[in-house]
Scaffold this motif. Structure first.
Motif, PDB file in Angstrom:
ATOM      1  N   LYS A  82       0.823  -1.214   0.000  1.00 27.16           N
ATOM      2  CA  LYS A  82       0.000   0.000   0.000  1.00 27.16           C
ATOM      3  C   LYS A  82       0.855   1.261   0.000  1.00 27.16           C
ATOM      4  N   PRO A  83       1.458   1.612  -1.126  1.00 26.71           N
ATOM      5  CA  PRO A  83       2.278   2.827  -1.160  1.00 26.71           C
ATOM      6  C   PRO A  83       1.398   4.059  -0.961  1.00 26.71           C
ATOM      7  N   GLY A  84       1.984   5.150  -0.539  1.00 31.21           N
ATOM      8  CA  GLY A  84       1.190   6.360  -0.376  1.00 31.21           C
ATOM      9  C   GLY A  84       2.018   7.559   0.026  1.00 31.21           C
ATOM     10  N   LYS A  85       1.440   8.730  -0.272  1.00 26.70           N
ATOM     11  CA  LYS A  85       2.076   9.988   0.109  1.00 26.70           C
ATOM     12  C   LYS A  85       1.125  10.675   1.073  1.00 26.70           C
ATOM     13  N   LEU A  86       1.556  10.808   2.315  1.00 32.61           N
ATOM     14  CA  LEU A  86       0.643  11.301   3.352  1.00 32.61           C
ATOM     15  C   LEU A  86       1.159  12.567   4.004  1.00 32.61           C
ATOM     16  N   GLY A  87       0.208  13.432   4.390  1.00 36.88           N
ATOM     17  CA  GLY A  87       0.554  14.584   5.214  1.00 36.88           C
ATOM     18  C   GLY A  87       1.019  14.073   6.575  1.00 36.88           C
ATOM     19  N   ILE A  88       1.926  14.818   7.194  1.00 37.45           N
ATOM     20  CA  ILE A  88       2.541  14.341   8.430  1.00 37.45           C
ATOM     21  C   ILE A  88       1.510  14.047   9.522  1.00 37.45           C
ATOM     22  N   GLU A  89       0.462  14.848   9.608  1.00 47.38           N
ATOM     23  CA  GLU A  89      -0.545  14.586  10.647  1.00 47.38           C
ATOM     24  C   GLU A  89      -1.294  13.286  10.396  1.00 47.38           C
ATOM     25  N   ASP A  90      -1.594  13.017   9.124  1.00 48.38           N
ATOM     26  CA  ASP A  90      -2.269  11.762   8.782  1.00 48.38           C
ATOM     27  C   ASP A  90      -1.380  10.575   9.071  1.00 48.38           C
ATOM     28  N   LEU A  91      -0.120  10.762   8.723  1.00 48.34           N
ATOM     29  CA  LEU A  91       0.852   9.689   8.916  1.00 48.34           C
ATOM     30  C   LEU A  91       0.918   9.263  10.376  1.00 48.34           C
ATOM     31  N   LEU A  92       0.739  10.234  11.278  1.00 47.41           N
ATOM     32  CA  LEU A  92       0.885   9.967  12.705  1.00 47.41           C
ATOM     33  C   LEU A  92      -0.449   9.779  13.422  1.00 47.41           C
ATOM     34  N   ALA A  93      -1.548   9.740  12.636  1.00 45.19           N
ATOM     35  CA  ALA A  93      -2.885   9.791  13.229  1.00 45.19           C
ATOM     36  C   ALA A  93      -3.129   8.750  14.314  1.00 45.19           C
ATOM     37  N   ASN A  94      -2.707   7.508  14.091  1.00 49.63           N
ATOM     38  CA  ASN A  94      -3.041   6.459  15.070  1.00 49.63           C
ATOM     39  C   ASN A  94      -1.826   5.940  15.821  1.00 49.63           C
TER      40      ASN A  94
END
Ligand code: MTE
Length: 290
Positions: A82-94
């Motif tokens: 599951k490759p992806g480019k995420l905003g830092i907040e999303d990346l750290l969400a959980n």
């Protein structure tokens, strides 16, 4: 703005990590290292290596504010389902944050004790589902010469962006973390905001700062210092007091704060004292494991 509205805006955005963000998230406090003092914050944030801003120890504290960290995205690709480019907040969400007080040993033979705030590297990588073919993980720092004066310099000799890599089993060791904060606050730019690696049993240059790209690979990636001077900087770069740097001894280190009159020299320990990683290198000759 009301809290609810701010929250709604925050979802899906790539905003910087703020002190408010960290306060809202909270973190599990860490244990101090028995018998070792934590380095005062004013040393850890003023005596830095971040060549993107210059080669002097005070260059990063002086110039790293020129780097924009908001917005910030991280691109994860390569051998992942599951490759992806995420905003830092999303990346750290959980992600659950915790404090880890670690020794940091630079290849230049100085060291500190830093209370990082972060989470295991494994937590983040698992989210992208590495395939069975993934054997290494490569990290890349931001490349933005107009904000990073060291990248504009013809004298650096470095082929930007700064790149580092680990074997996947090293990255999955529970001691390997991504840090987003230190000393109870979000990372200052000079220490690698908003996301850096911390691998405490390896020389500091492996702990790459301000990461924008992560790639899982089948083959061992090339890395910045190893490319530049392979005889001086190994790929593994495990702290090893029995293998000297070609130009200086690695048997001891200068623990900061240190002065001419109070040099504060201490013996360097194998794996920087983190002996529990030794099984990762069971089949390697530690006299050559540099
Ligand atoms: N990351 C990037 N992108 N650029 C660098 O020059 N220097 C490394 C490492 N990460 C460096 C980097 C080195 S040599 C060390 S010792 C540590 O960062 C220093 O981390 P600190 O400044 O937070 O103590």
């Amino acid at each position: 703005m009301g809290g609810g509205a701010a929250l709604a805006l925050g979802a899906g955005a790539a905003h910087a990590l703020s002190e408010d963000w960290l306060t809202a998230r909270g973190f599990r406090p860490g244990m101090p290292i028995e018998g070792e003092e934590t380095t005062p914050v004013e040393y850890a944030t003023a005596y830095n290596n971040f060549y993107e801003f210059g080669t002097d120890k005070d260059d990063p504290a002086r110039y790293a504010h020129e780097m924009t960290v908001d917005p910030w995205t991280v691109d994860v690709a390569g051998e992942v389902a599951k490759p992806g480019k995420l905003g830092i907040e999303d990346l750290l969400a959980n992600v659950d944050l915790e404090e880890r007080v670690y020794r940091l040993r630079c290849v230049e033979a100085w060291s500190m004790v830093v209370p990082w705030i972060g989470f295991p590297v494994k937590t983040l990588l698992d989210r992208f589902e590495p395939t069975g073919a993934a054997k290494f993980v490569e990290f890349e720092t931001l490349h933005r010469p107009d904000e990073m004066r060291g990248q504009r310099s013809f004298f650096s000799g470095i082929d930007w962006p700064y790149r580092e890599a680990l074997r996947l089993d090293e990255a999955y060791h529970p001691l390997a973390i991504f840090a987003v904060g230190m000393y109870g606050k979000v990372l200052p730019n000079q220490n690698g905001a908003p996301l850096r690696l911390v691998v405490p049993w390896k020389y500091g240059f492996k702990s790459i700062k301000s990461i924008v790209r992560i790639r899982l690979t089948r083959r061992r990636p090339s890395t910045t210092w190893n490319d530049l001077q392979p005889r001086e900087y190994g790929f593994y770069a495990n702290v090893n007091p029995t293998v000297d740097h070609p130009r200086w001894s690695q048997a001891s280190e200068r623990r900061l704060p240190s002065t001419l009159f109070s040099p504060n020299r201490i013996e360097t320990r194998m794996f920087n004292g983190y002996e529990e990683v030794a099984p990762l290198y069971a089949d390697m000759d530690l006299r050559r494991n540099y």
